[in-house]
Design an enzyme around this catalytic site. Structure first.
Site, PDB file in Angstrom:
ATOM      1  N   SER A 120       0.732  -1.237   0.056  1.00 13.69           N
ATOM      2  CA  SER A 120       0.169   0.080  -0.059  1.00 13.69           C
ATOM      3  C   SER A 120       0.708   1.269   0.086  1.00 13.69           C
ATOM      4  O   SER A 120       0.292   2.413  -0.173  1.00 13.69           O
ATOM      5  CB  SER A 120      -0.998  -0.090   1.297  1.00 13.69           C
ATOM      6  OG  SER A 120      -0.288   0.308   2.502  1.00 13.69           O
ATOM      7  N   LYS A 157       0.644   4.123   7.173  1.00  8.56           N
ATOM      8  CA  LYS A 157      -0.378   5.162   6.067  1.00  8.56           C
ATOM      9  C   LYS A 157       0.092   6.557   6.291  1.00  8.56           C
ATOM     10  O   LYS A 157       0.665   6.946   7.467  1.00  8.56           O
ATOM     11  CB  LYS A 157      -1.840   4.827   6.332  1.00  8.56           C
ATOM     12  CG  LYS A 157      -2.280   3.554   5.933  1.00  8.56           C
ATOM     13  CD  LYS A 157      -2.446   3.367   4.722  1.00  8.56           C
ATOM     14  CE  LYS A 157      -2.938   1.842   4.427  1.00  8.56           C
ATOM     15  NZ  LYS A 157      -2.130   0.777   4.698  1.00  8.56           N
TER      16      LYS A 157
END
Length: 198
Positions: A120, A157
């Site tokens: 990701s 993230k």
């Protein structure tokens, strides 16, 4: 060499400065006076610096502290794995360390590493198998990359706090952000670097 605590770094900086200004090392009493510590408290910090390899000394001489040339690397603990995806169970304790360049950290704070699993964050050049170097802190500015815990899972993230919500944005255009209630999210570290072992 082992990482220093904030106070140990301050004591080491004082010793370095004292030697540069005076041509000889401070005594335990000089260190205690400067930091408003008891001699025993100062002695504990000096022993820690010696044990971690930053200084040498002769216990029989009160002004015998010598600086050891600082290495180019420092060891930090690897705490486990972190997901670059939807999140993985909280990282397990791992008895492992990784050597990183000293210039990657500023000497203050508590640093640790996690091994990345997932894709990701590939557009931020963080790939599966990389080690992310994190500074332990619980608040970070919007837009920074952070290790966060939500639903008892840990993930890496880009972090955005908006009112009572948190948006965890992947650096992979094929993936969607995760939006959660701010009360359910805990920042555990700010990204300061990446190590890739080939």
């Amino acid at each position: 060499m082992k990482e220093l605590t904030n106070r140990q770094k301050m004591v080491l900086d004082f010793i370095t400065s004292y030697i540069q200004q005076n041509g000889y090392s401070p005594s335990i009493r000089d260190i205690a006076k400067h930091f408003k510590l008891t001699p025993r408290g100062a002695h504990i910090h000096v022993l820690a610096l010696e044990k971690k390899g930053y200084i040498t000394r002769n216990p029989k001489n009160s002004r015998s502290i010598s600086l050891v040339k600082r290495p180019e690397t420092v060891s930090i603990p690897v705490k486990g794995k972190i997901s670059a995806g939807q999140g993985i169970e909280m990282f397990e304790l791992v008895d492992e360390e990784i050597e990183i360049p000293v210039r990657m950290i500023n000497g203050y704070g508590n640093y640790f590493a996690l091994r990345v699993e997932g894709t990701s964050m590939i557009e931020a050049h963080i790939i599966d198998g990389d080690y992310v170097i994190l500074k332990k802190q619980y608040r970070i500015p919007n837009g920074q990359i952070a290790a966060v815990v939500f639903d008892n899972k840990v993930t890496l993230k880009r972090f955005y706090h908006k009112n009572d919500k948190v948006e965890l944005v992947p650096e992979n255009s094929s993936m969607s952000p995760i939006i959660c209630d701010a009360k359910d999210v805990k920042v555990i570290g700010k990204l300061v670097g990446v190590i890739r072992i080939y």
